[in-house]
Design an enzyme around this catalytic site. Sequence first.
Site, PDB file in Angstrom:
ATOM      1  N   HIS A  17      -7.068   1.461   4.882  1.00  0.00           N
ATOM      2  CA  HIS A  17      -6.245   1.542   6.112  1.00  0.00           C
ATOM      3  C   HIS A  17      -6.731   2.652   7.050  1.00  0.00           C
ATOM      4  O   HIS A  17      -6.000   3.617   7.338  1.00  0.00           O
ATOM      5  CB  HIS A  17      -4.762   1.728   5.764  1.00  0.00           C
ATOM      6  CG  HIS A  17      -3.862   1.256   6.860  1.00  0.00           C
ATOM      7  ND1 HIS A  17      -2.562   0.859   6.665  1.00  0.00           N
ATOM      8  CD2 HIS A  17      -4.077   1.130   8.203  1.00  0.00           C
ATOM      9  CE1 HIS A  17      -2.010   0.506   7.818  1.00  0.00           C
ATOM     10  NE2 HIS A  17      -2.911   0.672   8.768  1.00  0.00           N
ATOM     11  N   GLU A  61       0.841  -1.201   0.000  1.00  0.00           N
ATOM     12  CA  GLU A  61       0.000   0.000   0.000  1.00  0.00           C
ATOM     13  C   GLU A  61       0.881   1.257   0.000  1.00  0.00           C
ATOM     14  O   GLU A  61       1.981   1.215   0.558  1.00  0.00           O
ATOM     15  CB  GLU A  61      -0.962  -0.006   1.204  1.00  0.00           C
ATOM     16  CG  GLU A  61      -0.289   0.029   2.553  1.00  0.00           C
ATOM     17  CD  GLU A  61      -1.289  -0.071   3.708  1.00  0.00           C
ATOM     18  OE1 GLU A  61      -2.028  -1.058   3.765  1.00  0.00           O
ATOM     19  OE2 GLU A  61      -1.296   0.847   4.540  1.00  0.00           O
TER      20      GLU A  61
HETATM   21  C1  GLV Z   1      -1.941   1.480  12.178  1.00  0.00           C
HETATM   22  O1  GLV Z   1      -1.977   0.647  11.324  1.00  0.00           O
HETATM   23  C2  GLV Z   1      -0.998   1.474  13.265  1.00  0.00           C
HETATM   24  O2  GLV Z   1      -0.116   0.612  13.291  1.00  0.00           O
HETATM   25  O3  GLV Z   1      -1.103   2.348  14.129  1.00  0.00           O
END
Ligand code: GLV
Length: 316
Positions: A281, A263
């Site tokens: 995400h 990503e």
């Molecule tokens: C998000 O993916 C994090 O690791 O805070």
Amino acid sequence: MARILVTRHLTEGGLDPLVAAGHDVTQREVDVPWTEEELVAAAPEFDGIVCLLTDHIDASVLRAGAAGKLKVIGNAAVGYDNVDVATAASVGIVVCNTPGVLDHTTADLAFLLILAATRLASDAERDLRGARWEGWGFNDHLGRDVHGALLGLVGYGRIGREVARRAEGFGMEVLHHTRNNTGFPGYVGTLDELLASADIVSLHVPLTEDTHHLIARRELALMKPTAVLVNTARGPVVDEQALVDALEAGTLFGAGLDVYDGEPAVNPLLFSAPHLVMLPHIGSATTATRTHMARLAAQGVCDVLAGRTPPNAVGV
Ligand code: GLV
């Protein structure tokens, strides 16, 4: 007064600890990740860096920083696979992350994907928005039940346990697997056994060499054809090609993804896979939680620069 680089504009109040400590803060206002060259050039000029998971703090950045005055990296994320912690330790730079403050928000999102994937919410919405809905159909969009299903958690840290608490409200049976026996009820000794018995599998492990493609073709084949897989951890934990194949062959009922291998690039085959819910995400994406994350990362930076060991320092 120390010089701190904040690699992006963060939510309001997120930098309060740095401001309160009187540090000189340089913040990038545009929301684009830093290139390696930019980070290598900037790192030696700063005592501390507050960065995001999209900034790759690799060995070259850390070595350049250590040759200058860099002492601490505050990664505003709980996962820290974007930081080369082994090199950081070897050059004496402390790395902090943001444990605890995003557990509930991320567990909420995992549950959203559990519900949406199991009830085929994306396919149904796509049909509605695409003017393909011809009215209430007895046999249309038939998902599976979440209530009463057996939830298998892979990883049982803070976020996994919050997902388990939410599952109780849905009358689900919850099992979990981790490498070491947690000693908690519901522990299953092998991943294979968990995968074979669960109706819904939710992943809550960090990305490491051991968890890369933890769920690959063999593991997907162990899951029931009626099962659903949810990944809110890190993209590379799942072999996406194997997932697409399983969804297309109908050997897996559905899946929900919030994270992707490589990503922000997304394997285009995922977009056309059936019964797949996809989010960009956003596991920790609420204003309150992102502000807590920024503050915790900033506080870790302040602690190190004040000669204290922050509770959120991560080891190798
Ligand atoms: C998000 O993916 C994090 O690791 O805070």
